[in-house]
Structure formats: C-alpha cells, structure tokens
Design a protein around this motif. Structure first.
Motif, PDB file in Angstrom:
ATOM      1  N   TYR A  37      28.993  -4.412 -18.430  1.00 18.88           N
ATOM      2  CA  TYR A  37      29.668  -4.977 -19.761  1.00 18.88           C
ATOM      3  C   TYR A  37      28.996  -4.715 -21.023  1.00 18.88           C
ATOM      4  CZ  TYR A  37      31.791  -8.277 -22.801  1.00 18.88           C
ATOM      5  OH  TYR A  37      32.435  -8.819 -23.864  1.00 18.88           O
ATOM      6  N   SER A  38      29.572  -4.174 -22.051  1.00 18.13           N
ATOM      7  CA  SER A  38      29.057  -4.071 -23.083  1.00 18.13           C
ATOM      8  C   SER A  38      29.573  -4.868 -24.211  1.00 18.13           C
ATOM      9  CB  SER A  38      29.152  -2.653 -23.761  1.00 18.13           C
ATOM     10  OG  SER A  38      28.448  -1.709 -22.843  1.00 18.13           O
ATOM     11  N   GLU A  39      28.782  -6.033 -24.901  1.00 19.72           N
ATOM     12  CA  GLU A  39      29.535  -6.926 -25.659  1.00 19.72           C
ATOM     13  C   GLU A  39      30.145  -6.157 -26.832  1.00 19.72           C
ATOM     14  OE1 GLU A  39      28.613 -11.191 -27.897  1.00 19.72           O
ATOM     15  OE2 GLU A  39      27.439 -10.342 -26.207  1.00 19.72           O
TER      16      GLU A  39
END
Length: 136
Positions: free
Chosen positions: A55-57
């Motif tokens: 997951y990339s914010e």
C-alpha cells in the motif's frame, strides 16, 4: 490418412501460436503495470519478505464538511421511511442510533446496492463492504 492427421495437428498448433501472439500484442499498459506489481510481489515473497498487498499512502488535502444530523425518535424527519418495512425494534434502534442493521435475504452487498441504484435509494457504504469486495 496419417499425413492428413499430421497436417491437421500442425494447422491446429499454428492457429494456437497465432492466437497467442495476437493476444499478447493487445495488452494495455495498465495490464502491464498490474503484471509487474504481481511479479514484484512474487519476488518479494520468494525472498522471504511478506508483501501480500503493498500500500502506498496517497496524500489527501480535503477537509470533511458534512453537517451533522440527528434522526428524530419518531422518524418524522426521514424522507423515504415509507419505502421500508421496519419492525418496531428496528424503528426504535434507528431513532436511537441514527442507523439500524437488519437481516436480509441478499447474500452479497452488491445486490442490495444494485437494487438501491435502480430504486434511487441512497446507500450507506461501510468499511466491511469495501473489505468484502477486496476479499473477493
């Protein structure tokens, strides 16, 4: 007879090769990106790293600005309550909590959302629906 069979096999193999070659030329860049991400995840897993769902914010610059609401105990401020058949207990909980969860014959979230879309009934989408779709 044997040469006819051999020719048919060769023709079938050639058709499969042509079909596969034509399909691989039609991939979009989005599919390429997804395939690269999947390959990276597999490489990470094979190296012993746990990278199931990276997951990339994403930075968010919005400020929520929704006015608070309160459901009247007698449900008098609900505009579409006549479209539903609430039990007395469900009515009480709806007035008390502002929402109610009731049993349904539907097995999946999306069927309820689809019916609501056609009936122009707003959906209250909860995180469990999102997690369930991610699971599927």
């Amino acid at each position: 007879m044997k040469s006819t069979r051999t020719a048919a096999v060769c023709l079938s193999v050639a058709m499969v090769v042509i079909l596969l070659a034509s399909l691989t030329g039609c991939q979009s860049s989005a599919q390429d990106d997804m395939q690269q991400q999947a390959e990276l995840a597999l490489i990470s897993l094979s190296n012993g790293a746990a990278a199931f769902a990276p997951y990339s914010e994403v930075p968010v610059t919005l400020s929520p600005a929704v006015e608070t609401y309160r459901v009247a105990a007698d449900l008098s401020n609900l505009t579409n309550k006549d479209r539903f058949d609430f039990s007395p207990e469900a009515q009480k909980l709806l007035g008390k909590n502002g929402f109610v969860v009731a049993p349904s014959s539907h097995r999946e979230f999306f069927s309820v959302y689809e019916i609501n879309r056609y009936e122009t009934i707003p959906n209250f989408v909860t995180t469990d629906a999102m997690l369930h779709n991610y699971h599927l």
